[in-house]
Design an enzyme around this catalytic site. Structure first.
Site, PDB file in Angstrom:
ATOM      1  CB  SER A 156       0.521   3.689   4.314  1.00  0.00           C
ATOM      2  OG  SER A 156       0.210   2.319   4.789  1.00  0.00           O
ATOM      3  CB  SER A 157       4.074  -0.331   1.608  1.00  0.00           C
ATOM      4  OG  SER A 157       5.092  -1.724   2.146  1.00  0.00           O
ATOM      5  CG  ASN A 158       7.402   0.817   7.499  1.00  0.00           C
ATOM      6  OD1 ASN A 158       7.230   2.184   7.226  1.00  0.00           O
ATOM      7  ND2 ASN A 158       6.884   0.599   8.013  1.00  0.00           N
ATOM      8  CB  CYS A 199       6.475   0.045  -1.257  1.00  0.00           C
ATOM      9  SG  CYS A 199       5.011  -1.941  -1.460  1.00  0.00           S
ATOM     10  CB  SER A 217      -1.000  -0.107   1.128  1.00  0.00           C
ATOM     11  OG  SER A 217      -0.126   0.038   2.286  1.00  0.00           O
TER      12      SER A 217
END
Ligand SMILES: *Cc1c(COP(=O)(O)O)cnc(C)c1O
Length: 305
Positions: free
Chosen positions: A55-57, A59, A53
């Protein structure tokens, strides 16, 4: 490993600062990503594909390392979860290509994109969301070994290891490290979203997948201590006590935590210790990172009296 000021049932609390790992704000996603990129280089891949997503750390870390190595990075992202966060802004800054699709089409979109890249003569390297898989598990077998080294060097022994459990890879690695070293201590994964039935099974499957790949025999579900008692209403939900916990740890120990992962799990750990009447033990909490999320939730934390 640092001692924390937390006082609860005469336990001694310590923290392992994986949030301070030296790559892209650290965290467990950085620890995993370092190994994935080693594998990518061994396989001579020339671009990377992953999903998560906005907010993904995970990614953000993948996009950061890909940019540093000048590798094209493609992120498949479910459009339902798309809002601006510090992580999504950095993903943009790193020039990653974000491909949005409905959540139920993520698998198909990944397949199609990999096919398209191969058709254009690229050699894509695919990383599962959250850095799931045996390589991700290896990262936390390594972390477990670091804990053993610390214990040996300082003549300490942690009775419990607590940490945030999301996709379960971090927990799988810690459990594998524990099993491979014949240790008996409890490793308690505080789930921040998944229910026990599914979440616990994924951890067990990850443990057994890793053990099998190392020629070891598989283990039974009893080896996994995964609790869903503190998930509240699921991913990214939090309560006032979590905000108070975060403010407390930040004020007394100067350590940032966030409402989705570490702050929620740290609160869950305290509740677990109360419920299970754990006392006079040495307890280690692993800080799995997510510092950009701390800044996203700073306003809420600040509004807490
Ligand atoms: C992803 C994440 C976790 C969960 O780790 P898993 O290996 O997916 O269980 C915990 N903490 C932070 C900060 C994360 O970004």
């Amino acid at each position: 490993m640092h001692k924390l000021s937390l006082e609860l049932n005469n336990n001694n609390f310590y923290i392992k600062r994986d949030d301070l790992l030296p790559v892209s704000f650290g965290g467990n996603k950085a620890r995993k990503a370092i190994l994935f990129f080693k594998d990518l280089e061994n396989k001579k891949a020339d671009c990377v594909v992953t999903y998560g997503s906005s907010s993904s750390n995970h990614c953000r870390v993948i996009a950061n390392i890909a940019a540093a190595k000048d590798l094209p990075c493609y992120i498949i992202s479910p459009n339902e979860e798309n809002h601006h966060t510090s992580n999504s802004k950095m993903i943009k800054l790193f020039n990653a290509t974000v491909i949005q699709c409905p959540i139920n089409e993520v698998g198909m979109t990944i397949e199609n994109h990999l096919l398209e890249l191969r058709r254009k003569d690229y050699k894509p390297y695919f990383i599962q969301g959250g850095g799931h898989g045996n390589i991700g598990t290896q990262a936390y077998v390594d972390a477990y070994e670091e804990i053993l080294d610390y214990e040996e060097a300082f003549g300490q022994y942690f009775d419990y290891i607590f940490h945030t459990s999301g996709t379960g890879t971090t927990q799988a690695g810690l459990i594998c490290g524990n099993l491979l070293n014949g240790d008996k201590r409890s490793i308690v994964g505080i789930s921040i979203a998944r229910k026990l039935e599914y979440g616990g099974q994924v951890v067990l499957d990850s443990v057994n997948s890793y053990l099998k790949s190392h020629g070891k025999s598989i283990v039974k579900p009893e080896k996994v201590c995964f609790t869903d008692d503190y998930i509240l209403d699921g991913y990214s939900t939090y309560n006032e006590e979590i905000l108070i916990t975060i403010k407390d740890v930040l004020t007394k120990d100067g350590i940032p935590m966030d409402t989705t992962y570490t702050g929620k799990a740290f609160w869950g750990m305290k509740e677990y210790i109360k419920t299970n009447k754990i006392d006079r033990k040495k307890i280690l909490f692993i800080h799995t990172g997510g510092t950009p999320l701390f800044f996203d939730s700073l306003e809420e934390i600040n509004s807490e009296k």
